[in-house]
Design a protein around this motif. Structure first.
Motif, PDB file in Angstrom:
ATOM      1  N   ALA A  34       0.783  -1.303   0.094  1.00 11.62           N
ATOM      2  CA  ALA A  34       0.054  -0.039  -0.046  1.00 11.62           C
ATOM      3  C   ALA A  34       0.729   1.242   0.139  1.00 11.62           C
ATOM      4  CB  ALA A  34      -0.984  -0.036   1.305  1.00 11.62           C
ATOM      5  N   VAL A  35       0.367   2.369  -0.342  1.00 11.24           N
ATOM      6  CA  VAL A  35       1.025   3.717  -0.501  1.00 11.24           C
ATOM      7  C   VAL A  35       1.316   3.833   1.050  1.00 11.24           C
ATOM      8  CG1 VAL A  35       0.980   6.063  -0.824  1.00 11.24           C
ATOM      9  CG2 VAL A  35       0.119   4.560  -2.601  1.00 11.24           C
ATOM     10  N   ILE A  36       2.492   4.150   1.440  1.00 11.33           N
ATOM     11  CA  ILE A  36       2.857   4.750   2.941  1.00 11.33           C
ATOM     12  C   ILE A  36       3.661   5.891   2.988  1.00 11.33           C
ATOM     13  CG2 ILE A  36       2.436   2.356   3.843  1.00 11.33           C
ATOM     14  CD1 ILE A  36       5.764   2.016   3.747  1.00 11.33           C
ATOM     15  N   PRO A  37       3.677   6.713   3.830  1.00  4.06           N
ATOM     16  CA  PRO A  37       4.627   8.025   3.999  1.00  4.06           C
ATOM     17  C   PRO A  37       5.979   7.557   3.822  1.00  4.06           C
ATOM     18  CG  PRO A  37       3.051   7.933   6.022  1.00  4.06           C
ATOM     19  CD  PRO A  37       3.052   6.498   5.252  1.00  4.06           C
ATOM     20  N   ALA A  38       6.761   8.240   2.981  1.00  4.58           N
ATOM     21  CA  ALA A  38       8.291   8.371   3.213  1.00  4.58           C
ATOM     22  C   ALA A  38       8.605   8.392   4.453  1.00  4.58           C
ATOM     23  CB  ALA A  38       8.813   9.303   2.121  1.00  4.58           C
ATOM     24  N   PRO A  39       9.869   7.548   4.404  1.00  2.15           N
ATOM     25  CA  PRO A  39      10.511   7.643   6.117  1.00  2.15           C
ATOM     26  C   PRO A  39      11.201   9.000   6.422  1.00  2.15           C
ATOM     27  CG  PRO A  39      12.101   6.200   4.498  1.00  2.15           C
ATOM     28  CD  PRO A  39      10.546   6.602   3.740  1.00  2.15           C
ATOM     29  N   ARG A  50      -2.161  14.744  -3.148  1.00  2.92           N
ATOM     30  CA  ARG A  50      -1.917  14.702  -4.323  1.00  2.92           C
ATOM     31  C   ARG A  50      -1.202  15.931  -4.807  1.00  2.92           C
ATOM     32  NH1 ARG A  50      -6.991  12.984  -7.673  1.00  2.92           N
ATOM     33  NH2 ARG A  50      -5.980  14.032  -9.257  1.00  2.92           N
ATOM     34  N   GLY A  51      -0.263  16.861  -3.815  1.00  2.00           N
ATOM     35  CA  GLY A  51       0.446  17.532  -4.218  1.00  2.00           C
ATOM     36  C   GLY A  51      -0.126  18.967  -4.774  1.00  2.00           C
ATOM     37  N   ARG A 155       3.689   2.994 -10.103  1.00  2.00           N
ATOM     38  CA  ARG A 155       3.978   3.050  -8.664  1.00  2.00           C
ATOM     39  C   ARG A 155       5.354   3.591  -8.362  1.00  2.00           C
ATOM     40  NH1 ARG A 155       0.385  -1.432  -6.029  1.00  2.00           N
ATOM     41  NH2 ARG A 155      -1.297  -1.619  -7.942  1.00  2.00           N
ATOM     42  N   VAL A 156       5.567   4.677  -7.747  1.00  2.00           N
ATOM     43  CA  VAL A 156       6.966   5.015  -7.452  1.00  2.00           C
ATOM     44  C   VAL A 156       7.294   4.506  -6.020  1.00  2.00           C
ATOM     45  CG1 VAL A 156       8.659   6.961  -6.889  1.00  2.00           C
ATOM     46  CG2 VAL A 156       6.747   7.028  -8.852  1.00  2.00           C
ATOM     47  N   PHE A 178       3.952   6.637  -3.762  1.00  2.00           N
ATOM     48  CA  PHE A 178       3.319   7.417  -4.797  1.00  2.00           C
ATOM     49  C   PHE A 178       2.450   6.384  -5.925  1.00  2.00           C
ATOM     50  CE2 PHE A 178       1.834   9.765  -8.544  1.00  2.00           C
ATOM     51  CZ  PHE A 178       1.443  10.890  -7.991  1.00  2.00           C
ATOM     52  N   HIS A 179       1.234   6.167  -5.930  1.00  2.00           N
ATOM     53  CA  HIS A 179       0.491   5.604  -6.765  1.00  2.00           C
ATOM     54  C   HIS A 179      -0.263   6.472  -7.929  1.00  2.00           C
ATOM     55  CE1 HIS A 179      -2.281   1.869  -7.397  1.00  2.00           C
ATOM     56  NE2 HIS A 179      -1.707   2.258  -8.452  1.00  2.00           N
TER      57      HIS A 179
END
Length: 222
Positions: A34-39, A50-51, A155-156, A178-179
């Protein structure tokens, strides 16, 4: 002269090799992530998930602010050019009517557009719809990749394990950040400084930074 028979497209498809068990397992792991926050130390620059919305986005490029040293992100769209501060998220310059010879990067061999605002007089290479690319690694080991286990949605992935196949658990050494399910992926990558991540689609740009307020104070005092 003997004429070669062209294979029917459906026959070609039928001859495509099936995914191996290893490939199926890897695809399954990517689909399940799943999409999760960057660490840490990465943080989102814009509040919205979505920026910043950019209609008709064509590409993006990086520059450095000549005074603050902040990374700057130049956005080229069908609606003109814009410049964002990649630390604060502020839009610091806008050109709604760029010169026709420079309004899109495909007009020149190096895919560059003229800078604006504090970087006026320079040129910025743009990656996106017309080609080009951004850095996908940093000197200290961060890696960005785009994968498409369920075409056409990209997906990034951000990682610090050297990149695919990501043998460790999702969320420990690699992160799906990011998806692109709503728009077409245009470009993704790090700034040359390694302090910013940018992901651009045909409708928005999303930024992450690892520059802290302490860094900013140091730069401002120089």
């Amino acid at each position: 002269m003997k004429r070669l028979k062209r294979a029917d497209p459906m026959e070609q498809l039928a001859r495509e090799p099936a995914l191996s068990a290893y490939q199926q397992a890897l695809r399954g792991r990517l689909l399940d992530a799943a999409v999760i926050p960057a660490p840490e130390p990465w943080r989102r620059v814009f509040a919205h998930e979505r920026g910043a919305p950019i209609g008709g986005l064509l590409g993006i490029g990086f520059a450095a602010h000549p005074q603050s040293g902040h990374d700057l992100v130049m956005v080229v769209s069908s609606d003109g050019h814009g410049l964002f501060d990649a630390v604060t998220g502020e839009k610091i310059a806008r050109d709604r009517d760029p010169d026709l010879d420079d309004c899109t990067p495909d007009a020149v061999p190096d895919l560059a557009c003229p800078g604006l605002g504090p970087i006026a007089g320079s040129r910025v290479r743009i990656a996106g719809l017309f080609g080009g690319g951004l850095h996908t690694t940093t000197e200290d080991g961060w890696v960005l990749e785009a994968v498409t286990p369920a075409w056409p949605n990209d997906r990034v992935l951000l990682s610090c394990d050297g990149g695919l196949p990501h043998s460790g658990p999702h969320g420990e050494r690699w992160w799906h950040i990011f998806h692109s399910a709503h728009s077409q992926l245009r470009a993704f990558g790090f700034s040359p400084s390694g302090e910013t991540i940018a992901v651009a689609t045909s409708s928005d740009v999303t930024l992450w930074t690892r520059r802290t307020e302490h860094n900013n104070d140091n730069v401002a005092q120089r």
